[in-house]
Design an enzyme around this catalytic site. Structure first.
Site, PDB file in Angstrom:
ATOM      1  N   GLU A   1       0.856  -1.187   0.000  1.00 30.56           N
ATOM      2  CA  GLU A   1       0.000   0.000   0.000  1.00 30.56           C
ATOM      3  C   GLU A   1       0.893   1.239   0.000  1.00 30.56           C
ATOM      4  O   GLU A   1       1.796   1.362   0.831  1.00 30.56           O
ATOM      5  CB  GLU A   1      -0.927  -0.023   1.234  1.00 30.56           C
ATOM      6  CG  GLU A   1      -1.865   1.169   1.256  1.00 30.56           C
ATOM      7  CD  GLU A   1      -3.215   0.874   1.918  1.00 30.56           C
ATOM      8  OE1 GLU A   1      -3.491  -0.296   2.254  1.00 30.56           O
ATOM      9  OE2 GLU A   1      -3.983   1.825   2.109  1.00 30.56           O
ATOM     10  N   ARG A   2       0.647   2.126  -0.946  1.00 27.57           N
ATOM     11  CA  ARG A   2       1.465   3.340  -1.096  1.00 27.57           C
ATOM     12  C   ARG A   2       2.937   2.989  -1.281  1.00 27.57           C
ATOM     13  O   ARG A   2       3.817   3.688  -0.781  1.00 27.57           O
ATOM     14  CB  ARG A   2       1.289   4.292   0.085  1.00 27.57           C
ATOM     15  CG  ARG A   2      -0.149   4.572   0.469  1.00 27.57           C
ATOM     16  CD  ARG A   2      -0.949   5.100  -0.687  1.00 27.57           C
ATOM     17  NE  ARG A   2      -2.356   5.275  -0.337  1.00 27.57           N
ATOM     18  CZ  ARG A   2      -3.262   5.625  -1.240  1.00 27.57           C
ATOM     19  NH1 ARG A   2      -2.942   5.804  -2.503  1.00 27.57           N
ATOM     20  NH2 ARG A   2      -4.520   5.780  -0.883  1.00 27.57           N
TER      21      ARG A   2
ATOM     22  N   ASN B   1      -3.513  -1.935   7.500  1.00 27.75           N
ATOM     23  CA  ASN B   1      -4.828  -2.401   7.045  1.00 27.75           C
ATOM     24  C   ASN B   1      -4.748  -3.926   6.965  1.00 27.75           C
ATOM     25  O   ASN B   1      -4.293  -4.472   5.968  1.00 27.75           O
ATOM     26  CB  ASN B   1      -5.164  -1.825   5.667  1.00 27.75           C
ATOM     27  CG  ASN B   1      -5.429  -0.329   5.735  1.00 27.75           C
ATOM     28  OD1 ASN B   1      -5.958   0.172   6.727  1.00 27.75           O
ATOM     29  ND2 ASN B   1      -5.059   0.389   4.694  1.00 27.75           N
TER      30      ASN B   1
ATOM     31  N   LYS C   1      -4.492  -0.528  13.846  1.00 31.00           N
ATOM     32  CA  LYS C   1      -5.260   0.568  13.247  1.00 31.00           C
ATOM     33  C   LYS C   1      -6.718   0.190  13.444  1.00 31.00           C
ATOM     34  O   LYS C   1      -7.218  -0.726  12.787  1.00 31.00           O
ATOM     35  CB  LYS C   1      -4.916   0.686  11.765  1.00 31.00           C
ATOM     36  CG  LYS C   1      -5.820   1.628  10.971  1.00 31.00           C
ATOM     37  CD  LYS C   1      -5.344   1.774   9.513  1.00 31.00           C
ATOM     38  CE  LYS C   1      -6.273   2.653   8.695  1.00 31.00           C
ATOM     39  NZ  LYS C   1      -5.819   2.866   7.307  1.00 31.00           N
TER      40      LYS C   1
ATOM     41  N   GLU D   1     -10.783   4.401   8.649  1.00 29.75           N
ATOM     42  CA  GLU D   1     -10.907   4.094   7.222  1.00 29.75           C
ATOM     43  C   GLU D   1     -11.467   2.699   6.990  1.00 29.75           C
ATOM     44  O   GLU D   1     -10.905   1.896   6.244  1.00 29.75           O
ATOM     45  CB  GLU D   1      -9.550   4.271   6.529  1.00 29.75           C
ATOM     46  CG  GLU D   1      -9.012   5.691   6.677  1.00 29.75           C
ATOM     47  CD  GLU D   1      -7.753   5.984   5.861  1.00 29.75           C
ATOM     48  OE1 GLU D   1      -6.950   5.074   5.678  1.00 29.75           O
ATOM     49  OE2 GLU D   1      -7.609   7.137   5.427  1.00 29.75           O
TER      50      GLU D   1
ATOM     51  N   ARG E   1     -11.704  17.547   9.806  1.00 31.32           N
ATOM     52  CA  ARG E   1     -10.854  16.362   9.957  1.00 31.32           C
ATOM     53  C   ARG E   1      -9.604  16.644  10.793  1.00 31.32           C
ATOM     54  O   ARG E   1      -9.136  15.784  11.530  1.00 31.32           O
ATOM     55  CB  ARG E   1     -10.469  15.839   8.566  1.00 31.32           C
ATOM     56  CG  ARG E   1      -9.420  14.767   8.615  1.00 31.32           C
ATOM     57  CD  ARG E   1      -9.360  14.006   7.326  1.00 31.32           C
ATOM     58  NE  ARG E   1      -8.144  13.220   7.233  1.00 31.32           N
ATOM     59  CZ  ARG E   1      -7.787  12.495   6.193  1.00 31.32           C
ATOM     60  NH1 ARG E   1      -8.569  12.464   5.128  1.00 31.32           N
ATOM     61  NH2 ARG E   1      -6.677  11.806   6.190  1.00 31.32           N
TER      62      ARG E   1
ATOM     63  N   LYS F   1       0.473  10.521  13.825  1.00 31.46           N
ATOM     64  CA  LYS F   1       1.095  11.103  12.629  1.00 31.46           C
ATOM     65  C   LYS F   1       1.582  12.515  12.921  1.00 31.46           C
ATOM     66  O   LYS F   1       0.979  13.233  13.726  1.00 31.46           O
ATOM     67  CB  LYS F   1       0.103  11.137  11.463  1.00 31.46           C
ATOM     68  CG  LYS F   1      -0.207   9.754  10.886  1.00 31.46           C
ATOM     69  CD  LYS F   1      -1.027   9.839   9.591  1.00 31.46           C
ATOM     70  CE  LYS F   1      -1.367   8.434   9.102  1.00 31.46           C
ATOM     71  NZ  LYS F   1      -2.035   8.410   7.798  1.00 31.46           N
TER      72      LYS F   1
ATOM     73  N   ASP G   1      -2.691  14.274   6.995  1.00 35.43           N
ATOM     74  CA  ASP G   1      -2.166  13.027   6.466  1.00 35.43           C
ATOM     75  C   ASP G   1      -0.932  13.230   5.587  1.00 35.43           C
ATOM     76  O   ASP G   1      -1.042  13.184   4.364  1.00 35.43           O
ATOM     77  CB  ASP G   1      -3.269  12.342   5.645  1.00 35.43           C
ATOM     78  CG  ASP G   1      -2.948  10.890   5.365  1.00 35.43           C
ATOM     79  OD1 ASP G   1      -1.965  10.393   5.916  1.00 35.43           O
ATOM     80  OD2 ASP G   1      -3.700  10.272   4.593  1.00 35.43           O
TER      81      ASP G   1
ATOM     82  N   GLU H   1       3.899   9.246  -0.340  1.00 33.85           N
ATOM     83  CA  GLU H   1       2.535   9.163  -0.870  1.00 33.85           C
ATOM     84  C   GLU H   1       2.046  10.490  -1.455  1.00 33.85           C
ATOM     85  O   GLU H   1       1.488  10.520  -2.548  1.00 33.85           O
ATOM     86  CB  GLU H   1       1.588   8.694   0.248  1.00 33.85           C
ATOM     87  CG  GLU H   1       0.134   8.652  -0.174  1.00 33.85           C
ATOM     88  CD  GLU H   1      -0.780   8.163   0.949  1.00 33.85           C
ATOM     89  OE1 GLU H   1      -0.279   7.808   2.031  1.00 33.85           O
ATOM     90  OE2 GLU H   1      -2.005   8.151   0.734  1.00 33.85           O
TER      91      GLU H   1
ATOM     92  N   TRP I   1     -13.877  12.775   2.241  1.00 33.99           N
ATOM     93  CA  TRP I   1     -12.677  12.541   3.042  1.00 33.99           C
ATOM     94  C   TRP I   1     -12.277  13.676   3.976  1.00 33.99           C
ATOM     95  O   TRP I   1     -11.267  13.586   4.678  1.00 33.99           O
ATOM     96  CB  TRP I   1     -11.504  12.199   2.113  1.00 33.99           C
ATOM     97  CG  TRP I   1     -11.708  10.916   1.388  1.00 33.99           C
ATOM     98  CD1 TRP I   1     -12.240  10.744   0.145  1.00 33.99           C
ATOM     99  CD2 TRP I   1     -11.412   9.596   1.874  1.00 33.99           C
ATOM    100  NE1 TRP I   1     -12.288   9.416  -0.183  1.00 33.99           N
ATOM    101  CE2 TRP I   1     -11.782   8.683   0.864  1.00 33.99           C
ATOM    102  CE3 TRP I   1     -10.863   9.093   3.063  1.00 33.99           C
ATOM    103  CZ2 TRP I   1     -11.635   7.297   1.007  1.00 33.99           C
ATOM    104  CZ3 TRP I   1     -10.710   7.725   3.198  1.00 33.99           C
ATOM    105  CH2 TRP I   1     -11.097   6.844   2.176  1.00 33.99           C
TER     106      TRP I   1
HETATM  107  O1  GCW Z   1      -3.442   8.381   3.935  1.00 34.67           O
HETATM  108  C1  GCW Z   1      -3.929   7.163   4.151  1.00 34.67           C
HETATM  109  C2  GCW Z   1      -3.430   6.322   3.041  1.00 34.67           C
HETATM  110  C3  GCW Z   1      -3.848   4.908   3.277  1.00 34.67           C
HETATM  111  C4  GCW Z   1      -3.250   4.464   4.611  1.00 34.67           C
HETATM  112  C5  GCW Z   1      -3.752   5.404   5.697  1.00 34.67           C
HETATM  113  C6  GCW Z   1      -3.174   5.092   7.059  1.00 34.67           C
HETATM  114  C7  GCW Z   1      -2.540   2.301   5.307  1.00 34.67           C
HETATM  115  O2  GCW Z   1      -3.927   6.827   1.838  1.00 34.67           O
HETATM  116  O3  GCW Z   1      -3.358   4.142   2.224  1.00 34.67           O
HETATM  117  O4  GCW Z   1      -3.582   3.141   4.910  1.00 34.67           O
HETATM  118  O5  GCW Z   1      -3.395   6.701   5.372  1.00 34.67           O
HETATM  119  O6  GCW Z   1      -2.225   5.765   7.450  1.00 34.67           O
HETATM  120  O7  GCW Z   1      -3.664   4.223   7.733  1.00 34.67           O
END
Ligand code: GCW
Length: 656
Positions: free
Chosen positions: A148-149, A190, A270, A274, A324, A348, A353, A381, A519
């Site tokens: 992923e990414r 995920n 997590k 999402e 958000r 984070k 994000d 990303e 989003w």
């Molecule tokens: O920004 C989002 C990404 C998802 C990622 C998520 C996260 C792993 O687009 O791909 O999922 O963050 O940090 O959990």
């Protein structure tokens, strides 16, 4: 297996200077066991390194009275903690003193780095202790082999739902140990499908092999966990952390895991994010969920690392009150102090994000009674997908140094807990897609070890080890790296507003791509201005900060300009400190950004004779893609705001 991967910065090729030879001909161990995994790996590394660079084959000798060699000795840990080391040169030998095996390993890597950088070891006298306790990498690798990414090929941990264990695994462990990493999460946060089964016997044998390889380099292995595992693995029909059946299911599962995988670091979770299930589903708090697992992990010394990326991802864009940026803080602050001591909240760096520019998350250090780990992303990303050059160490330094409350920096908040990065590696030959992106991986590790290193110092180390010690090469590549973040920021989204990217893909411009989405990622532009009002009159987000930051951000006059549009809705004709209007600033920076990319390309081309041919070619190809991207961003952003505002560029440049 034929090696189709590079050795990145552990490039033990012949080095001209043989001055260091006198320290490398023999090794004596005092108080350490040559057969323990870490020590034997450390010795192997030393032998391999000096053999490659200096052409010498050192011998391990029993007598303490050594000449022309390395004396490794154990000292009490009151002097130097477990992972630290002291290195001192005497006339004909070097001492590495450490209280633990990791210290020896890191001391050896330090020595090798000096030789790689062609620095003399004579007179050396340094003590090095890591600044941050847990220095971790998070892989977003899926069991089918996708990442992923991920922008560097496929996973080197997983393929077709099987675990890969091979020579590359060991080389990876060597590489990340060499920069001081001591924890790694191998699977995506995920957790779905086959990945849910990583905590079942189906995968134990292979996970154990990985765990042992990493352990030999002082690195703890962690797994990402599916909070809904009971439902998916044939347990109770619930994941409610208060349900006795659920708890007893987890108890059994965790016992099985630790019986098969002793020393496992623990789990990364997590939840409620999402689409991932979590405690909120059952009306419980995040602390209820984390503590349920932590209580069960406690007897095994395991950690629960719980992510704070919890927000409403089905927002109505018409709603201007829901923000958000507020979500992390709003969801977690109430639980401050409720967590068991083996829970760590992973936060984070910014409240949104991983954008090119965000304020520091107010949750970091907003929490007072809770273990906190800072999460950054070196997988680019939103910062160019390892196509565009974007050296992120300057950003990470800003975050760590952010004065979040009188004399307390983010570094102070996290140093006793940890710092982690979503990694940028894959099975590409050069590991990171763009060779220059490896500077981010290297830089993250070095910075986590020693936060006072400057971005320039780190870049220089990386260049010398990876590319060449040639003066021109060092100076040109350093300049490219150090200016790259600002350049990227210039041609993409202005003044902290973020987003404006192609939805889902997150590469390339689409100004309104996320404007009417679910989003929570809006720029709120109209014919008068741009930006999100997050002041007390707007979403109230500014109130989540301590003073003086809360007031500073709240007032358009004192808000740091690079974050202006993150905090304020600003008229196009608003005059910035530079004397330019906002709209003119947008035009100017976008034109400049493209010119700067062209300049970088010229600088790189000037090094054609000095950079290894394959690296030169590949980076050049990426640069040409970056230039296309930069122009597309420039033209779409400028055109969009010209059409919205109707205000012309003062310099009359081409806008469409
Ligand atoms: O920004 C989002 C990404 C998802 C990622 C998520 C996260 C792993 O687009 O791909 O999922 O963050 O940090 O959990």
């Amino acid at each position: 297996m034929e090696k189709n991967w590079t050795s990145l910065w552990l490039k033990y090729h012949a080095k001209a200077s043989r001055n260091n030879l006198k320290f490398c001909e023999m090794v004596h161990l005092d108080g350490f066991n040559e057969r323990s995994a870490i020590i034997s790996n450390a010795l192997e590394e030393f032998f391999r390194g000096v053999n490659g660079m200096l052409g010498v084959k050192p011998s391990l000798i029993k007598e303490a009275n050594i000449k022309n060699g390395l004396r490794i000795l154990r000292i009490a840990d009151e002097m130097i903690p477990d992972e630290g080391f002291r290195l001192t040169a005497e006339a004909d030998h070097i001492n590495i003193e450490a209280s633990g095996e990791n210290g020896v390993l890191y001391g050896i890597f330090f020595l090798l780095r000096q030789i790689l950088m062609e620095k003399p070891l004579d007179g050396i006298n340094i003590t090095s202790i890591p600044d941050i306790k847990n220095r971790m990498l998070n892989h977003w690798d899926n069991l089918d082999g996708s990442i992923e990414r991920g922008y560097s090929g496929s996973s080197f941990f997983f393929k077709e739902n099987k675990i890969l264990v091979n020579e590359r695994t060991k080389d990876y462990a060597r590489l990340i140990a060499s920069i001081g990493i001591n924890g790694v999460v191998i699977n995506n946060v995920n957790v779905k499908d086959a990945a849910t089964f990583l905590i079942t016997p189906a995968y134990f044998d292979e996970v154990r092999k990985l765990k042992d390889i990493f352990a030999g380099y002082g690195i703890k292995l962690f797994l990402s966990l599916n909070f809904a595992a009971p439902l998916e693995l044939g347990g109770p029909d619930s994941a409610d952390p208060f349900d006795e059946e659920v708890i007893s299911w987890w108890r059994g599962q965790i016992a099985t895991v630790y019986e098969a995988l002793p020393g496992l670091g623990g789990f990364l979770v997590k939840a409620d994010s999402e689409g991932r299930p979590g405690p909120f589903t059952y009306g419980r708090t995040q602390a209820d969920g984390a503590n349920m697992l932590a209580r069960l992990l406690k007897p095994y010394g395991g950690l629960v690392i719980w992510r704070c990326f919890v927000y409403n991802c089905t927002q109505d864009w018409r709603d201007r009150k829901t923000d958000r940026a507020r979500a992390g803080y709003d969801n977690f602050i109430k639980t401050d102090g409720d967590y068991l001591d083996n829970v760590v909240l992973q936060i984070k760096n910014g409240p949104m994000d991983f954008q090119i520019r965000e304020p520091v998350s107010p949750l970091l250090g907003g929490l007072k009674e809770t273990n906190q780990m800072l999460e950054v992303q070196i997988a680019q990303e939103y910062t160019g997908h390892q196509i565009d050059v974007c050296y992120l160490v300057p950003m990470f330094k800003e975050v760590l140094g952010f004065n979040h409350q009188s004399d307390e920096t983010i570094f102070d908040v996290i140093k006793k807990i940890g710092f982690c990065a979503v990694t940028n590696t894959g099975n590409d030959e050069n590991w990171t897609g763009n060779d220059l992106a490896a500077a981010n991986l290297y830089g993250f590790g070095r910075l986590a070890w020693s936060v006072s290193l400057t971005a320039a110092e780190i870049a220089e180390e990386w260049i010398k080890m990876t590319l060449s010690c040639d003066e021109e090469t060092v100076s040109v590549v350093k300049k490219i790296l150090l200016s790259s973040r600002e350049t990227y920021e210039k041609y993409t989204s202005p003044l902290g507003i973020g987003w404006m990217v192609t939805p889902h893909l997150h590469y390339g411009p689409s100004v309104d791509g996320y404007e009417y989405s679910l989003w929570g990622t809006y720029h709120r532009s109209d014919h008068l201005g741009i930006g999100v009002d997050r002041t007390l009159n707007g979403t109230g987000y500014t109130s989540q900060y301590h003073e003086p930051n809360a007031s500073l951000y709240d007032d358009i006059e004192t808000c740091p300009e690079e974050l202006l549009l993150f905090f304020h809705h600003v008229p196009y004709k608003y005059v910035l400190k530079s004397g330019k209007t906002l709209i003119q600033h947008i035009y100017d920076t976008h034109f400049e950004g493209v010119l700067e990319v062209e300049e970088m390309i010229r600088a790189w081309e000037g090094l054609s004779a000095k950079i290894p041919a394959q690296v030169f070619k590949l980076v050049k190809e990426r640069f040409s893609l970056q230039l296309i991207n930069a122009k597309e961003w420039r033209d779409q952003v400028n055109t969009y705001f010209y059409r919205k505002s109707g205000i012309k560029d003062e310099k009359g440049r081409e806008i469409f």
